[in-house]
Design a protein around this motif. Structure first.
Motif, mmCIF file in Angstrom:
data_model
loop_
_atom_site.group_PDB
_atom_site.id
_atom_site.type_symbol
_atom_site.label_atom_id
_atom_site.label_comp_id
_atom_site.label_asym_id
_atom_site.label_seq_id
_atom_site.Cartn_x
_atom_site.Cartn_y
_atom_site.Cartn_z
ATOM 1 N N UNK A 275 0.839 -1.197 0.000
ATOM 2 C CA UNK A 275 0.000 0.000 0.000
ATOM 3 C C UNK A 275 0.877 1.251 0.000
ATOM 4 N N UNK A 276 0.653 2.181 -0.922
ATOM 5 C CA UNK A 276 1.389 3.450 -0.876
ATOM 6 C C UNK A 276 1.082 4.214 0.409
ATOM 7 N N UNK A 277 2.015 5.029 0.851
ATOM 8 C CA UNK A 277 1.862 5.762 2.108
ATOM 9 C C UNK A 277 0.589 6.610 2.120
ATOM 10 N N UNK A 278 0.348 7.316 1.036
ATOM 11 C CA UNK A 278 -0.813 8.201 1.012
ATOM 12 C C UNK A 278 -2.106 7.394 1.083
ATOM 13 N N UNK A 279 -2.170 6.283 0.366
ATOM 14 C CA UNK A 279 -3.371 5.444 0.407
ATOM 15 C C UNK A 279 -3.583 4.884 1.811
ATOM 16 N N UNK A 280 -2.487 4.495 2.457
ATOM 17 C CA UNK A 280 -2.616 3.965 3.821
ATOM 18 C C UNK A 280 -3.144 5.045 4.760
ATOM 19 N N UNK A 358 -1.179 6.868 16.788
ATOM 20 C CA UNK A 358 -0.499 7.455 15.624
ATOM 21 C C UNK A 358 0.559 6.551 15.003
ATOM 22 N N UNK A 359 1.179 5.655 15.780
ATOM 23 C CA UNK A 359 2.223 4.798 15.210
ATOM 24 C C UNK A 359 1.640 3.850 14.173
ATOM 25 N N UNK A 360 0.477 3.280 14.446
ATOM 26 C CA UNK A 360 -0.094 2.271 13.564
ATOM 27 C C UNK A 360 -1.196 2.806 12.661
ATOM 28 N N UNK A 361 -1.628 4.026 12.886
ATOM 29 C CA UNK A 361 -2.697 4.609 12.057
ATOM 30 C C UNK A 361 -2.279 5.977 11.544
ATOM 31 N N UNK A 362 -1.194 6.000 10.774
ATOM 32 C CA UNK A 362 -0.734 7.272 10.198
ATOM 33 C C UNK A 362 -0.267 7.020 8.777
ATOM 34 N N UNK A 363 0.970 7.368 8.486
ATOM 35 C CA UNK A 363 1.465 7.248 7.110
ATOM 36 C C UNK A 363 2.433 6.080 6.935
ATOM 37 N N UNK A 364 2.662 5.291 7.998
ATOM 38 C CA UNK A 364 3.537 4.117 7.882
ATOM 39 C C UNK A 364 2.686 2.940 7.421
ATOM 40 N N UNK A 365 2.855 2.489 6.172
ATOM 41 C CA UNK A 365 1.964 1.440 5.650
ATOM 42 C C UNK A 365 2.231 0.086 6.284
ATOM 43 N N UNK A 366 1.199 -0.492 6.871
ATOM 44 C CA UNK A 366 1.238 -1.840 7.426
ATOM 45 C C UNK A 366 0.296 -2.687 6.586
ATOM 46 N N UNK A 367 0.697 -3.923 6.309
ATOM 47 C CA UNK A 367 -0.052 -4.751 5.362
ATOM 48 C C UNK A 367 -1.523 -4.881 5.743
#
Length: 594
Positions: A275-280, A358-367
């Protein structure tokens, strides 16, 4: 009079919290290992030897989450793979965390913001909330069904244990600051509380990466409840600011992306999305709203959501979710201006929710874009805010009447938690629930197929595996499972076709090569079987079972010398396996050797 004193005593409150938690989780202590437990616990050789783990093996296995896996290694040392011990520890962590929520809220009500004289906005006398708000927040936290995934799902102990250390650190910091304000000077006790807080902060950051937000929460807390810090008091914040380097330092040197490192699911079961950062980031707006919905209306919970990935800010779910989150953030900031004391707690709780998430729900894409256990730590803020709101709402009631209302709500939530834990009762029931709630997602159907196959229900397992293969046509694992089911029932031609198709999709899948080799061998095609086994050995050269299978294929070809060589390899890799030793002795006996 005595019973009234007992009713308000903190020890009574702590026992009440623990009792409610025990009722809610009483049916969870025999829940089997599930999902990621298989790779993180059952098949994890790093936790099998506690001495090796403590002498460096554990840190090498996962330095970022060393303490979390140390707790798993200790469980294994004293109980092996008996699930009850793991669940007892998970429940104890959850109970202690609930006690810490209670303690943190009580401590907060002792800070200068609450103890300094200030008139209420409506001119009424301020009713004491020392008992009501802490107990209300803790009861909501321990009983709420959204916490089940962090408590009942064994390996998500990493989340709950991190939250425990996080809360210990903040409570110790507040104790130090209260003593500093009371005495006006740095005492031995203040220093000890600060050191305990720093130690707990370090422990949290070596348990899970979500602890990265702790220094920011401490700074927010200082500002909201102690006021603007003086130069002297900034000295106490400086060491905590430096702890923000712990998590980034732990990530250095890894070849994996940050999103992969903090992902909740291993590469064995994770769906790679890229997933791209922006889409995430855009997708996280409706995800966060879903978390809020679950906190207020905990229905339709699911282990494995089929959540869409969004690509534009102007898609209705994204845009409307963003508006709601901005409005909620605006409310939190606006309430900072209020002179009402409970409103400051509401503001703090909302800000806590956003910061800790914010760590898991921001711009860092997690699968995987959503998992319920990610809201475990953020929920603390929401429950404190709700407790403060309840105090305002029940202002006209007596404190006992207000607690009675909250008690009824907590019991309802505990009942919902008990019901949710029923779904966790077995792999079959859990994945049946997940597949029913996410019918268009392949992974729940695949995991349900495996559960059904383990329950010896091949027809149902084939149906679910075929559904998974249809929903994920480029994933070889469902086809590999289909072949395994056919092979177990002697349908070797169908098995060979399924394994061959799986390998067409992914030649690097060792299990498919091994399984295809087994199908060829059982059909008497030893040359083709050996070809597949050799390819599997190249992919996993330390798998003793493959060498044993190669030895068996050579036995079928009456080549005892080669069979003995490969059996010896299997024994060398797994000297404790009696079956490999027996195969080797049989080959040596045929050769006339001892």
């Amino acid at each position: 009079m005595a019973h009234r004193t007992l009713f308000k005593h903190p020890v009574f409150h702590l026992l009440l919290i623990a009792l409610l938690g025990l009722v809610a989780y009483s049916n969870s202590f025999h829940v089997p290992f599930i999902f990621d437990d298989e790779t993180s616990i059952i098949n994890n050789s790093a936790i099998r030897d506690l001495n090796g783990f403590l002498s460096g093996g554990g840190y090498a296995y996962n330095p970022r989450r060393f303490l979390g896996y140390l707790s798993i290694a200790l469980n294994y040392r004293f109980g092996g793979l008996e699930v009850v011990g793991y669940h007892v520890v998970n429940f104890a962590i959850h109970t202690i965390s609930a006690w810490l929520v209670y303690s943190l809220t009580r401590l907060t009500l002792s800070t200068p913001f609450f103890t300094e004289g200030r008139p209420e906005p409506d001119g009424e006398a301020h009713r004491p909330v020392t008992s009501f708000i802490p107990l209300c927040a803790a009861l909501l936290f321990i009983a709420h069904p959204v916490e089940t995934q962090a408590v009942t799902y064994i390996i998500q102990r990493l989340t709950s244990l991190c939250a425990l250390f996080y809360l210990v650190s903040l409570c110790c910091y507040v104790k130090a600051r209260l003593e500093l304000d009371l005495g006006g000077k740095t005492t031995r006790s203040v220093i000890l509380w600060c050191l305990a807080s720093l130690a707990a902060a370090g422990a949290a950051m070596k348990t899970k990466e979500i602890a990265f937000t702790l220094p920011f929460i401490i700074m927010l807390y200082e500002f909201l409840f102690f006021g603007l810090p003086t130069a002297k008091k900034l000295m106490y914040l400086a060491p905590f600011a430096l702890t923000t380097l712990v998590v980034p330092a732990s990530l250095l040197g890894s070849r994996m992306s940050i999103g992969q490192l903090i992902s909740d699911v291993t590469t064995v079961t994770r769906v790679e999305t890229g997933i791209p950062r922006l889409d995430y980031l855009l997708t996280q707006f409706p995800v966060v709203v879903t978390y809020l919905r679950l906190l207020f209306f905990p229905v339709h919970q699911n282990l494995d959501y089929d959540f869409p990935v969004y690509h534009s800010l102007f898609q209705a779910p994204v845009f409307l979710s963003l508006l709601l989150l901005l409005a909620l953030s605006g409310v939190a900031l606006y309430l900072l201006r209020s002179t009402g004391r409970e409103w400051r707690l509401v503001s703090f709780g909302i800000l806590w929710f956003f910061i800790t998430l914010s760590v898991e729900s921001s711009f860092i894409p997690i699968a995987d874009v959503i998992f319920e256990h990610r809201v475990y730590l953020p929920s603390v803020g929401i429950f404190i805010a709700l407790a403060a709101l309840a105090s305002l709402l029940f202002r006209r009631l007596s404190e006992r009447g207000a607690l009675a209302v909250v008690g009824v709500v907590a019991l309802i939530l505990a009942g919902a938690t008990y019901a949710r834990n029923e779904a966790w009762g077995s792999a079959r029931s859990l994945w049946s629930d997940a597949a029913a709630k996410a019918p268009g997602k392949a992974r729940p159907h695949y995991n349900l197929a495996m559960a059904l196959e383990n329950a010896e229900l091949p027809k149902e397992a084939l149906r679910e595996a075929a559904t998974a293969a249809r929903l994920a046509p480029t994933d070889p694992k469902p086809l590999d499972l289909i072949g395994t089911i056919f092979g177990k029932h002697g349908k070797y031609d169908e098995a060979i076709a399924a394994f061959s198709e799986a390998l067409r999709l992914d030649q690097s899948l060792p299990s498919a090569h091994v399984n295809l080799g087994d199908a060829f061998r059982l059909k008497g095609l030893t040359r083709q079987a050996l070809e597949q086994y050799q390819q599997a050995v190249q992919l996993t050269p330390t798998d003793a079972d493959i060498y044993d299978k190669i030895g068996t294929a050579h036995i079928m070809n009456r080549d005892m010398e080669k069979a003995a060589v490969f059996y010896q390899c299997a024994v060398s890799l797994a000297p404790g396996n009696a079956a490999y030793r027996q195969d080797l002795m049989g080959a040596q006996a045929a050769l006339g050797r001892h």
